[in-house]
Design a protein around this motif. Structure first.
Motif, PDB file in Angstrom:
ATOM      1  N   ALA A 264      63.447  40.598 -29.666  1.00  0.00           N
ATOM      2  CA  ALA A 264      62.868  40.063 -30.899  1.00  0.00           C
ATOM      3  C   ALA A 264      63.455  38.704 -31.268  1.00  0.00           C
ATOM      4  O   ALA A 264      63.133  38.161 -32.321  1.00  0.00           O
ATOM      5  N   ASP A 265      64.325  38.167 -30.423  1.00  0.00           N
ATOM      6  CA  ASP A 265      64.885  36.843 -30.653  1.00  0.00           C
ATOM      7  C   ASP A 265      65.318  36.268 -29.314  1.00  0.00           C
ATOM      8  O   ASP A 265      65.000  36.812 -28.267  1.00  0.00           O
ATOM      9  N   CYS A 266      66.047  35.169 -29.351  1.00  0.00           N
ATOM     10  CA  CYS A 266      66.447  34.488 -28.115  1.00  0.00           C
ATOM     11  C   CYS A 266      67.869  34.844 -27.686  1.00  0.00           C
ATOM     12  O   CYS A 266      68.448  34.155 -26.834  1.00  0.00           O
ATOM     13  N   ALA A 267      68.440  35.908 -28.253  1.00  0.00           N
ATOM     14  CA  ALA A 267      69.835  36.240 -27.964  1.00  0.00           C
ATOM     15  C   ALA A 267      70.072  36.509 -26.484  1.00  0.00           C
ATOM     16  O   ALA A 267      71.111  36.138 -25.933  1.00  0.00           O
ATOM     17  N   ASP A 268      69.115  37.146 -25.819  1.00  0.00           N
ATOM     18  CA  ASP A 268      69.290  37.503 -24.413  1.00  0.00           C
ATOM     19  C   ASP A 268      68.506  36.603 -23.477  1.00  0.00           C
ATOM     20  O   ASP A 268      68.384  36.908 -22.288  1.00  0.00           O
ATOM     21  N   SER A 269      67.976  35.517 -23.982  1.00  0.00           N
ATOM     22  CA  SER A 269      67.192  34.611 -23.142  1.00  0.00           C
ATOM     23  C   SER A 269      68.093  33.627 -22.403  1.00  0.00           C
ATOM     24  O   SER A 269      69.088  33.140 -22.955  1.00  0.00           O
ATOM     25  N   ASP A 270      67.737  33.329 -21.174  1.00  0.00           N
ATOM     26  CA  ASP A 270      68.467  32.338 -20.383  1.00  0.00           C
ATOM     27  C   ASP A 270      67.903  30.929 -20.584  1.00  0.00           C
ATOM     28  O   ASP A 270      68.432  29.974 -20.024  1.00  0.00           O
ATOM     29  N   LEU A 271      66.828  30.815 -21.357  1.00  0.00           N
ATOM     30  CA  LEU A 271      66.188  29.521 -21.545  1.00  0.00           C
ATOM     31  C   LEU A 271      66.867  28.721 -22.654  1.00  0.00           C
ATOM     32  O   LEU A 271      67.496  29.276 -23.549  1.00  0.00           O
ATOM     33  N   GLN A 272      66.692  27.430 -22.575  1.00  0.00           N
ATOM     34  CA  GLN A 272      67.221  26.532 -23.601  1.00  0.00           C
ATOM     35  C   GLN A 272      66.479  26.752 -24.914  1.00  0.00           C
ATOM     36  O   GLN A 272      65.289  27.056 -24.933  1.00  0.00           O
ATOM     37  N   THR A 273      67.170  26.612 -26.023  1.00  0.00           N
ATOM     38  CA  THR A 273      66.562  26.803 -27.332  1.00  0.00           C
ATOM     39  C   THR A 273      65.531  25.714 -27.615  1.00  0.00           C
ATOM     40  O   THR A 273      65.778  24.530 -27.383  1.00  0.00           O
ATOM     41  N   HIS A 274      64.383  26.134 -28.123  1.00  0.00           N
ATOM     42  CA  HIS A 274      63.328  25.182 -28.466  1.00  0.00           C
ATOM     43  C   HIS A 274      63.778  24.335 -29.654  1.00  0.00           C
ATOM     44  O   HIS A 274      64.345  24.858 -30.621  1.00  0.00           O
ATOM     45  N   ASP A 275      63.529  23.026 -29.585  1.00  0.00           N
ATOM     46  CA  ASP A 275      64.050  22.117 -30.610  1.00  0.00           C
ATOM     47  C   ASP A 275      62.963  21.456 -31.443  1.00  0.00           C
ATOM     48  O   ASP A 275      63.232  20.489 -32.165  1.00  0.00           O
ATOM     49  N   GLY A 276      61.730  21.971 -31.357  1.00  0.00           N
ATOM     50  CA  GLY A 276      60.666  21.396 -32.163  1.00  0.00           C
ATOM     51  C   GLY A 276      59.816  20.381 -31.428  1.00  0.00           C
ATOM     52  O   GLY A 276      58.790  19.941 -31.963  1.00  0.00           O
ATOM     53  N   PHE A 277      60.225  20.001 -30.222  1.00  0.00           N
ATOM     54  CA  PHE A 277      59.432  19.078 -29.424  1.00  0.00           C
ATOM     55  C   PHE A 277      58.625  19.850 -28.375  1.00  0.00           C
ATOM     56  O   PHE A 277      58.943  20.984 -28.041  1.00  0.00           O
ATOM     57  N   GLN A 278      57.598  19.219 -27.866  1.00  0.00           N
ATOM     58  CA  GLN A 278      56.630  19.899 -27.004  1.00  0.00           C
ATOM     59  C   GLN A 278      57.119  19.982 -25.560  1.00  0.00           C
ATOM     60  O   GLN A 278      56.533  19.379 -24.657  1.00  0.00           O
ATOM     61  N   ASN A 279      58.184  20.734 -25.368  1.00  0.00           N
ATOM     62  CA  ASN A 279      58.760  20.891 -24.034  1.00  0.00           C
ATOM     63  C   ASN A 279      58.862  22.376 -23.688  1.00  0.00           C
ATOM     64  O   ASN A 279      58.977  23.233 -24.556  1.00  0.00           O
TER      65      ASN A 279
ATOM     66  N   LEU B  64      53.210  19.642 -39.648  1.00  0.00           N
ATOM     67  CA  LEU B  64      54.458  19.062 -39.146  1.00  0.00           C
ATOM     68  C   LEU B  64      54.147  18.394 -37.816  1.00  0.00           C
ATOM     69  O   LEU B  64      53.802  19.075 -36.842  1.00  0.00           O
ATOM     70  N   ALA B  65      54.235  17.075 -37.766  1.00  0.00           N
ATOM     71  CA  ALA B  65      53.839  16.338 -36.564  1.00  0.00           C
ATOM     72  C   ALA B  65      54.594  16.841 -35.341  1.00  0.00           C
ATOM     73  O   ALA B  65      55.826  16.808 -35.299  1.00  0.00           O
ATOM     74  N   ALA B  66      53.844  17.325 -34.340  1.00  0.00           N
ATOM     75  CA  ALA B  66      54.465  17.864 -33.135  1.00  0.00           C
ATOM     76  C   ALA B  66      55.230  16.783 -32.379  1.00  0.00           C
ATOM     77  O   ALA B  66      56.304  17.027 -31.818  1.00  0.00           O
ATOM     78  N   GLY B  67      54.679  15.568 -32.386  1.00  0.00           N
ATOM     79  CA  GLY B  67      55.330  14.475 -31.672  1.00  0.00           C
ATOM     80  C   GLY B  67      56.638  14.047 -32.296  1.00  0.00           C
ATOM     81  O   GLY B  67      57.422  13.319 -31.682  1.00  0.00           O
ATOM     82  N   GLN B  68      56.909  14.514 -33.517  1.00  0.00           N
ATOM     83  CA  GLN B  68      58.151  14.164 -34.198  1.00  0.00           C
ATOM     84  C   GLN B  68      59.111  15.349 -34.300  1.00  0.00           C
ATOM     85  O   GLN B  68      60.068  15.307 -35.076  1.00  0.00           O
TER      86      GLN B  68
ATOM     87  N   ALA C 172      42.428  27.159 -35.633  1.00  0.00           N
ATOM     88  CA  ALA C 172      43.304  26.956 -36.785  1.00  0.00           C
ATOM     89  C   ALA C 172      44.757  26.934 -36.339  1.00  0.00           C
ATOM     90  O   ALA C 172      45.138  27.505 -35.310  1.00  0.00           O
ATOM     91  N   GLY C 173      45.589  26.288 -37.145  1.00  0.00           N
ATOM     92  CA  GLY C 173      47.020  26.263 -36.893  1.00  0.00           C
ATOM     93  C   GLY C 173      47.767  26.388 -38.209  1.00  0.00           C
ATOM     94  O   GLY C 173      47.284  25.931 -39.253  1.00  0.00           O
ATOM     95  N   ASP C 174      48.931  27.033 -38.160  1.00  0.00           N
ATOM     96  CA  ASP C 174      49.757  27.044 -39.368  1.00  0.00           C
ATOM     97  C   ASP C 174      50.471  25.696 -39.469  1.00  0.00           C
ATOM     98  O   ASP C 174      50.155  24.760 -38.724  1.00  0.00           O
ATOM     99  N   GLY C 175      51.425  25.566 -40.353  1.00  0.00           N
ATOM    100  CA  GLY C 175      52.081  24.280 -40.530  1.00  0.00           C
ATOM    101  C   GLY C 175      52.764  23.770 -39.289  1.00  0.00           C
ATOM    102  O   GLY C 175      52.965  22.566 -39.123  1.00  0.00           O
ATOM    103  N   SER C 176      53.117  24.680 -38.370  1.00  0.00           N
ATOM    104  CA  SER C 176      53.852  24.296 -37.176  1.00  0.00           C
ATOM    105  C   SER C 176      53.044  24.530 -35.903  1.00  0.00           C
ATOM    106  O   SER C 176      53.600  24.738 -34.840  1.00  0.00           O
ATOM    107  N   HIS C 177      51.689  24.547 -36.034  1.00  0.00           N
ATOM    108  CA  HIS C 177      50.747  24.480 -34.920  1.00  0.00           C
ATOM    109  C   HIS C 177      50.473  25.807 -34.197  1.00  0.00           C
ATOM    110  O   HIS C 177      49.777  25.811 -33.194  1.00  0.00           O
ATOM    111  N   ARG C 178      51.002  26.920 -34.676  1.00  0.00           N
ATOM    112  CA  ARG C 178      50.658  28.193 -34.059  1.00  0.00           C
ATOM    113  C   ARG C 178      49.365  28.731 -34.647  1.00  0.00           C
ATOM    114  O   ARG C 178      49.083  28.530 -35.834  1.00  0.00           O
ATOM    115  N   VAL C 179      48.590  29.425 -33.829  1.00  0.00           N
ATOM    116  CA  VAL C 179      47.392  30.079 -34.351  1.00  0.00           C
ATOM    117  C   VAL C 179      47.835  31.084 -35.409  1.00  0.00           C
ATOM    118  O   VAL C 179      48.732  31.899 -35.168  1.00  0.00           O
ATOM    119  N   PRO C 180      47.261  31.048 -36.611  1.00  0.00           N
ATOM    120  CA  PRO C 180      47.704  31.968 -37.664  1.00  0.00           C
ATOM    121  C   PRO C 180      47.622  33.427 -37.228  1.00  0.00           C
ATOM    122  O   PRO C 180      46.711  33.837 -36.508  1.00  0.00           O
TER     123      PRO C 180
END
Length: 328
Positions: free
Chosen positions: A154-169, A220-224, A301-309
Motif C-alpha cells: 500500500a506504499d513504497c516501503a518495499d519498492s526497489d524503485l526510486q521515489t517519484h518526485d513529481g516529474f514525468q519520469n 499542477l503543471a506536470a512539466g514543473q 478527466a484528471g484530478d489536480g495532479s493529472h490522475r484519472v479521478p
C-alpha cells in the motif's frame, strides 16, 4: 539313564516354540514400522527427506471449461455448472453472475462484487493454507485463491524503485495518497458530444466535450513537477477538483494496441475555472494533423495532479471518451 530324557524334555518345554518366536519378531517389526510411518507422515508437511521444507505447491486454480456433448437447452442458455467458474457469459436476458472463461481469459462479472463470483468468497478457512498464489501476467491471484484480497503493498516501503518526485519520469514509485473520492452520484463523467468523421491534412477542427461533476479549477503543471504530486480533493459540495485532457495520436494499426511511448500529435489540458454538478460543454480546437491515416482523439478527466479521478465502485465507467477521425 532314565532321568536324561526327562531333563531334556523339561528343557525343551521351557523354550517357546519356534513359530511363536517368529510371530513375536514379526509383531515387533510391525510396531516399529508403524511408528516410523506415523512419524514420516506427521513430518511430511514440514520437512522432506533432505531435511528441507518442501517446495510450495500452487494454489488450486479455476477449472478450465469442460468440453461436453451439445446441450439440449435453448440456444445461448448457459449450461448449469457445479464448478466455481462458469463456462460462458450467459445471455442478454440472463447474464452470468459468476466468473467465467471467455476465449482463454477469466472474466469477473461485477468485478467480483456478486455473491459467488469468487470460489472462496464467504467461505474463510476452506482454502489451502500451504499453497503459493499463482499469478497471471498482471500478478492477480487466480479465482478462488484465498489470498485474492491480500494487497501486494500500500506504499513504497518495499519498492526497489526510486521515489517519484513529481516529474514525468519512470520507472518510479509514487507514494502520494490517493486522496478523496466522492459519492457515486457525484463521480465525474465526460462525453465527446461532437467531432468530425474526417478532416483534411493540416485542417483545423474542434471537439465538443461535456463534463459532469468536475470542477475545472485545479492544475499542477506536470512539466514543473506537479505530476502525481498531489492527492485528490473534493469541493465542499463533494465534487472532484481538477481539469481534463484532450489528445490525438495517429494509429499505425487497427488490430493491435498502439505503442504508448510516442508523444501524441496533439495534446492540451483544459482548466477554465468552470464546471460543476450540472453538465456543461467545452470546445477544444485542434490546429490540424499533419499525417494521413486514422487519428484516435481521446478526452479524459484528471484530478489536480493529472490522475484519472477515482470512482466509488469498480463497475462505474471513468470519465473518458474516444473517437476516431480519418485524416485524408
Amino acid at each position: 539313564m532314565k532321568n536324561t530324557p526327562v531333563r531334556s524334555s523339561r528343557r525343551r518345554s521351557n523354550r517357546p516354540p519356534r513359530n511363536k518366536r517368529l510371530i513375536a519378531v514379526l509383531a515387533t517389526l510391525g510396531v516399529f514400522g508403524a511408528i516410523v510411518t506415523v512419524t514420516q507422515v506427521s513430518n511430511a508437511g514440514t520437512w522432506n527427506r533432505w531435511g528441507r521444507p518442501p517446495a510450495a505447491k500452487p494454489c488450486p486454480t479455476a477449472p478450465a471449461p469442460a468440453t461436453s456433448a451439445p446441450s439440449t437447452s435453448a440456444p445461448g442458455t448457459p449450461a448449469p455448472s457445479s464448478s466455481a467458474v462458469a463456462e460462458g457469459p450467459g445471455t442478454a436476458a440472463q447474464p452470468q453472475t459468476r466468473s467465467y472463461h471467455d476465449h482463454g481469459a477469466i472474466q469477473h462479472p461485477g468485478d467480483g462484487q456478486e455473491p459467488g463470483t469468487l470460489a472462496q468468497r464467504g467461505r474463510p478457512g476452506r482454502g489451502d493454507a500451504n499453497c503459493t498464489p499463482s499469478s497471471g501476467t498482471g500478478g492477480t491471484p487466480a479465482p478462488g485463491n484465498p489470498a485474492a484480497l491480500e494487497p501486494l503493498g500500500a506504499d513504497c516501503a518495499d519498492s526497489d524503485l526510486q521515489t517519484h518526485d513529481g516529474f514525468q519520469n519512470g520507472p518510479r514509485c509514487v507514494g502520494t495518497a490517493f486522496g478523496e473520492v466522492g459519492a457515486p452520484e457525484q463521480n465525474p463523467s465526460l462525453l465527446i458530444t461532437r467531432a468530425p468523421n474526417s478532416v483534411r491534412v493540416n485542417q483545423q477542427f474542434t471537439l465538443q466535450v461535456s463534463t459532469r461533476n468536475l470542477v475545472r479549477d485545479r492544475f499542477l503543471a506536470a512539466g514543473q513537477g506537479g505530476y502525481y504530486k498531489e492527492s485528490s480533493f473534493l469541493t465542499e459540495e463533494g465534487l472532484v477538483r481538477g481539469h481534463f485532457h484532450s489528445a490525438c495520436r495517429m494509429l499505425t494499426s487497427s488490430r493491435t494496441a498502439p505503442d504508448p511511448a510516442p508523444v501524441p500529435a496533439f495534446f492540451v489540458a483544459t482548466e477554465d475555472g468552470q464546471g460543476g454538478a450540472r453538465p456543461d460543454t467545452v470546445t477544444v480546437t485542434v490546429p490540424g494533423l499533419t499525417q494521413r491515416g486514422t487519428a484516435q482523439c481521446a478526452v479524459w478527466a484528471g484530478d489536480g495532479s493529472h490522475r484519472v479521478p477515482m470512482m466509488t465502485r469498480a463497475n462505474q465507467v471513468p470519465a473518458f471518451d474516444v473517437v476516431r477521425i480519418t485524416v485524408r
